[in-house]
Scaffold this motif. Structure first.
Motif, mmCIF file in Angstrom:
data_model
loop_
_atom_site.group_PDB
_atom_site.id
_atom_site.type_symbol
_atom_site.label_atom_id
_atom_site.label_comp_id
_atom_site.label_asym_id
_atom_site.label_seq_id
_atom_site.Cartn_x
_atom_site.Cartn_y
_atom_site.Cartn_z
ATOM 1 N N TRP A 1 5.559 2.152 12.185
ATOM 2 C CA TRP A 1 6.428 3.088 12.898
ATOM 3 C C TRP A 1 6.033 3.333 14.434
ATOM 4 O O TRP A 1 5.039 2.590 14.740
ATOM 5 C CB TRP A 1 6.040 4.291 12.182
ATOM 6 C CG TRP A 1 4.625 4.926 12.422
ATOM 7 C CD1 TRP A 1 4.405 5.987 13.411
ATOM 8 C CD2 TRP A 1 3.283 4.815 11.809
ATOM 9 N NE1 TRP A 1 3.291 6.098 13.467
ATOM 10 C CE2 TRP A 1 2.562 5.670 12.340
ATOM 11 C CE3 TRP A 1 2.893 3.784 10.939
ATOM 12 C CZ2 TRP A 1 1.054 5.531 12.279
ATOM 13 C CZ3 TRP A 1 1.588 3.901 10.408
ATOM 14 C CH2 TRP A 1 0.859 4.601 11.121
ATOM 15 N N LYS B 1 0.691 -1.203 0.015
ATOM 16 C CA LYS B 1 -0.007 -0.002 -0.328
ATOM 17 C C LYS B 1 0.962 1.230 -0.194
ATOM 18 O O LYS B 1 1.661 1.607 0.947
ATOM 19 C CB LYS B 1 -0.800 -0.049 1.249
ATOM 20 C CG LYS B 1 -1.830 1.314 1.400
ATOM 21 C CD LYS B 1 -2.687 1.138 2.689
ATOM 22 C CE LYS B 1 -3.257 2.712 2.927
ATOM 23 N NZ LYS B 1 -4.219 2.754 4.173
ATOM 24 N N ILE C 1 -16.821 -0.295 3.411
ATOM 25 C CA ILE C 1 -16.903 -0.741 4.823
ATOM 26 C C ILE C 1 -18.053 -1.457 5.052
ATOM 27 O O ILE C 1 -18.887 -1.495 4.368
ATOM 28 C CB ILE C 1 -16.738 0.472 5.565
ATOM 29 C CG1 ILE C 1 -17.929 1.548 5.193
ATOM 30 C CG2 ILE C 1 -15.456 1.454 5.328
ATOM 31 C CD1 ILE C 1 -18.336 2.668 6.165
ATOM 32 N N ALA D 1 -0.409 -1.688 10.632
ATOM 33 C CA ALA D 1 -0.671 -0.408 11.032
ATOM 34 C C ALA D 1 -0.088 -0.241 12.278
ATOM 35 O O ALA D 1 0.190 0.989 12.630
ATOM 36 C CB ALA D 1 -2.254 -0.299 11.296
ATOM 37 N N GLY E 1 -6.646 1.120 11.603
ATOM 38 C CA GLY E 1 -6.658 1.528 13.069
ATOM 39 C C GLY E 1 -6.961 0.203 13.898
ATOM 40 O O GLY E 1 -6.534 0.257 15.117
ATOM 41 N N ALA E 2 -8.059 -0.746 13.514
ATOM 42 C CA ALA E 2 -8.534 -1.563 14.298
ATOM 43 C C ALA E 2 -7.420 -2.500 14.654
ATOM 44 O O ALA E 2 -7.537 -3.242 15.699
ATOM 45 C CB ALA E 2 -9.572 -2.110 13.581
ATOM 46 N N GLY F 1 -7.058 2.432 1.584
ATOM 47 C CA GLY F 1 -6.157 1.552 1.253
ATOM 48 C C GLY F 1 -6.766 0.139 0.344
ATOM 49 O O GLY F 1 -5.933 -0.266 -0.516
ATOM 50 N N ARG F 2 -7.714 -0.311 1.049
ATOM 51 C CA ARG F 2 -8.452 -1.546 0.219
ATOM 52 C C ARG F 2 -8.750 -1.116 -0.991
ATOM 53 O O ARG F 2 -8.753 -2.228 -2.008
ATOM 54 C CB ARG F 2 -9.325 -1.940 1.224
ATOM 55 C CG ARG F 2 -10.634 -0.995 1.360
ATOM 56 C CD ARG F 2 -11.711 -1.722 2.675
ATOM 57 N NE ARG F 2 -11.176 -1.050 3.815
ATOM 58 C CZ ARG F 2 -11.706 -1.238 5.017
ATOM 59 N NH1 ARG F 2 -12.842 -1.784 5.124
ATOM 60 N NH2 ARG F 2 -11.275 -0.834 6.173
ATOM 61 N N ALA G 1 -11.319 4.806 4.069
ATOM 62 C CA ALA G 1 -11.130 3.098 3.806
ATOM 63 C C ALA G 1 -10.664 2.956 2.278
ATOM 64 O O ALA G 1 -11.081 2.177 1.562
ATOM 65 C CB ALA G 1 -12.230 2.283 4.082
ATOM 66 N N LYS H 1 -9.985 12.776 8.292
ATOM 67 C CA LYS H 1 -9.658 12.558 9.563
ATOM 68 C C LYS H 1 -9.561 13.670 10.589
ATOM 69 O O LYS H 1 -9.364 14.994 10.102
ATOM 70 C CB LYS H 1 -8.257 11.806 9.467
ATOM 71 C CG LYS H 1 -7.939 10.537 8.766
ATOM 72 C CD LYS H 1 -6.819 9.956 8.930
ATOM 73 C CE LYS H 1 -6.694 8.741 7.998
ATOM 74 N NZ LYS H 1 -7.225 7.615 8.809
HETATM 75 N N1 BES Z 1 -4.329 4.235 6.702
HETATM 76 C C1 BES Z 1 -5.568 4.176 7.780
HETATM 77 C C2 BES Z 1 -5.326 3.230 8.868
HETATM 78 C C3 BES Z 1 -4.521 3.780 10.083
HETATM 79 C C4 BES Z 1 -5.072 4.654 10.942
HETATM 80 C C5 BES Z 1 -3.184 3.168 10.175
HETATM 81 C C6 BES Z 1 -4.173 4.818 12.027
HETATM 82 C C7 BES Z 1 -2.547 3.430 11.437
HETATM 83 C C8 BES Z 1 -3.012 4.497 12.344
HETATM 84 C C9 BES Z 1 -6.706 3.680 6.747
HETATM 85 O O1 BES Z 1 -6.623 4.166 5.707
HETATM 86 C C10 BES Z 1 -8.051 4.025 7.448
HETATM 87 O O2 BES Z 1 -8.092 5.224 7.456
HETATM 88 N N2 BES Z 1 -8.872 3.076 7.768
HETATM 89 C C11 BES Z 1 -10.074 3.241 8.663
HETATM 90 C C12 BES Z 1 -10.891 2.465 8.033
HETATM 91 C C13 BES Z 1 -12.315 2.602 8.525
HETATM 92 C C14 BES Z 1 -12.726 3.903 7.644
HETATM 93 C C15 BES Z 1 -13.340 1.449 8.225
HETATM 94 C C16 BES Z 1 -9.730 3.221 10.121
HETATM 95 O O3 BES Z 1 -9.029 2.423 10.363
HETATM 96 O O4 BES Z 1 -10.277 4.077 10.817
#
Ligand code: BES
Ligand code: MN
Ligand code: ZN
Length: 510
Positions: free
Chosen positions: A465, A261, A431, A461, A373-374, A346-347, A344, A273
């Motif tokens: 880092w 990704k 989602i 995730a 983040g989950a 990345g997917r 969402a 965000k």
């Molecule tokens: N890049 C983020 C995931 C992420 C968030 C990684 C914080 C590390 C720290 C991803 O693109 C994202 O925003 N995912 C959402 C998905 C949700 C909208 C279903 C998330 O995890 O909140």
């Protein structure tokens, strides 16, 4: 990083001319027989409790006339397992990096490297990884830096250097791959755009047996990657689709395909965000960085295996042109997707890269992504989330994690977790199901694009880092990926023959 391995007895190490002699000392340390005064000094340090006693991890001597080395550092490594050695040696190297040291000898004689068989950790990766970790310093966008990158020549001395040599060559390549991944992940998003990533990949085309192709918006439109393009359309930075092919085996051999990704910045898009810590979303190309790093290591090691790297890369921005919640797009697979949440994303870029992977008739495909983040909530920062329906592949990835110290943990893919991926207006939504089990929902979405091959998904995730005052890329999961690919290559050859590079390395050790 300048590291080598040498066959040198403890006695000889004590008498060697060097700026610094580092002696790693485990809890049950027995001073190796030596004619040097150093043995007695070490024994004294342990006996008086000055070393390892009241939590002291390091004792030093400077310009002691009894010793040949200008500086001697005894480093306590607890029980002496690979993880303890890694963190203690990294801290030691970091403390040395502020001085003007030119040569360092590291004695591992007191560790009995092959003793602890309960633990699968590879010693070479622990030692070399520690030196890489301790000497790393980000400098690219700084005009002045506190400290400087550690340039000293480090020589690891052991009685059995020959036996360690093949793994040592692997460890050096892994460390160099980790350095590539860290550098690109750490760069701010304005200095690590999709275009920059494409240029880095192109530059890696000079590695032997490496071919690189970088596609732009026109080519990607032609491929009908409607899902990937939907994410990119909110940014003025043009997307890139990077294809790297390492050809170390005959064409008839099915390749391992790595997919990374490459969101160079994730604002969330229209589903924007919150501001706090949003800077960390420059790390949303951590999957891409680790795939680049793995290809660097593989290019250096030249194993007899074929590997393809696919990196979809773009920014996720809110803009007049940005994709809107509720928009329906058609992915390259033909499946339509209702984008209910533009965060969402990345997917959405990975699914088209996965479809593209089909053309290689892969042995298997592994995608790597800072996806949810989950996943951080589920596993924290120690282990990468690993999703894989194939037991043998899952086992190999778990094992590669244990060997390299770059750990992962298998997560479920039960059908029930994907049940909420239902849309009234498209084949699937991006989602569903709310926050609970979000890392698994994301994996279930990706799974819909993997019908044609064996597949594993690594959600990094929580591991790509670290935040806070030590904010920086970890270079993970480069060690896991490289170790896995080498295991796969050894399995194909039907044996564990060392690579030509590691054989060369073994010869060089004297
Ligand atoms: N890049 C983020 C995931 C992420 C968030 C990684 C914080 C590390 C720290 C991803 O693109 C994202 O925003 N995912 C959402 C998905 C949700 C909208 C279903 C998330 O995890 O909140
Ligand atoms: Mn997002
Ligand atoms: Zn993201």
């Amino acid at each position: 990083m300048n590291v080598e391995l040498k066959n040198l007895s403890f006695d000889a190490a004590c008498l060697a001319r060097t700026d610094v002699l580092v002696v790693l000392v485990a809890k049950d340390f027995k001073v190796p027989a030596t004619t040097s005064a150093l043995g007695a000094w070490l024994q004294q340090a342990v006996k008086t409790g000055g070393l390892g006693g009241s939590g002291a991890t390091q004792v030093q001597s400077f310009a002691d006339p009894r010793f040949v080395a200008k500086q001697v550092v005894a480093v306590h490594v607890d029980s002496g397992d690979a993880d303890g050695v890694r963190s203690a040696l990294a801290a030691c190297v970091k403390s040395l990096s502020s001085s003007n040291v030119k040569t360092v000898l590291v004695s591992v004689h007191a560790l009995q490297l092959h003793r602890s068989s309960a633990n699968k950790r590879d010693w070479s990766q622990a030692l070399v990884g520690a030196i890489e970790q301790g000497s790393y310093l980000y400098t690219t966008s700084k005009s002045t830096t506190v400290g400087k990158p550690f340039k000293a020549r480090v020589t690891i001395c052991a009685d059995d250097a020959q036996a360690l040599a093949p793994q040592f060559a692997v460890a050096k390549a892994v460390a160099s791959g980790v350095a590539v991944a860290k550098e690109w992940a750490n760069r701010p998003a304005n200095l690590a755009t999709p275009t920059h990533l494409g240029e880095q990949a192109k530059a890696m085309g000079k590695l032997r047996n490496m071919q690189v192709q970088v596609m732009g918006p026109r080519e990607v439109a032609k491929l009908k990657m409607g899902s990937f393009m939907a994410v990119a359309q909110g940014s003025t930075e043009p997307l890139r689709f990077i294809v790297m092919q390492y050809k170390g085996a005959p064409q008839t051999q099915a390749p391992v395909v790595l997919v990374g990704k490459g969101i160079t910045f994730d604002t969330g898009g229209i589903s924007i965000k919150p501001s706090p810590d949003m800077d960390e979303m420059k790390y949303d190309m951590g999957g891409a960085a680790s795939v680049l790093g793995a290809m660097q290591a593989i290019g250096e090691l030249q194993p007899k295996v074929n590997v393809v790297a696919l990196i979809p890369s773009c920014e996720n921005m809110p803009d007049a042109n940005a994709v809107k919640p509720g928009d329906v797009v058609t992915s390259m697979s033909g499946q339509t997707i209702e984008i209910l949440n533009t965060d969402a994303e990345g997917r959405l870029i990975l699914c088209d890269a996965l479809t593209y992977a089909t053309r290689y008739k892969p042995a298997h495909v592994i995608d790597v992504a800072t996806l949810t983040g989950a996943c951080v909530i589920a596993l924290g920062h120690v282990r990468t989330g690993m999703f894989c329906a194939d037991d043998a592949l899952a086992q190999s990835l778990s094992n590669a994690g244990e060997v390299s110290g770059d750990l992962c943990w298998r997560m479920p893919l039960d059908a029930a977790y994907g049940a909420a991926l239902k849309s009234n207006f498209a084949d699937i939504p991006n989602i569903g199901g709310g926050r609970a089990g979000g890392a698994i929902t994301a994996a279930k979405f990706l799974e819909k694009f993997t019908a044609d091959f064996k597949w594993a998904h690594l959600d990094i995730a929580g591991t790509a880092w670290v935040s806070g005052s030590q904010k920086g890329s970890t270079g993970r999961p480069v060690p896991l990926l490289v170790t896995h690919v080498l295991q796969h290559a050894a399995g194909l050859a039907g044996n564990t023959k060392p690579t030509t590079a590691s054989k060369r390395a073994a010869k060089k050790v004297s």
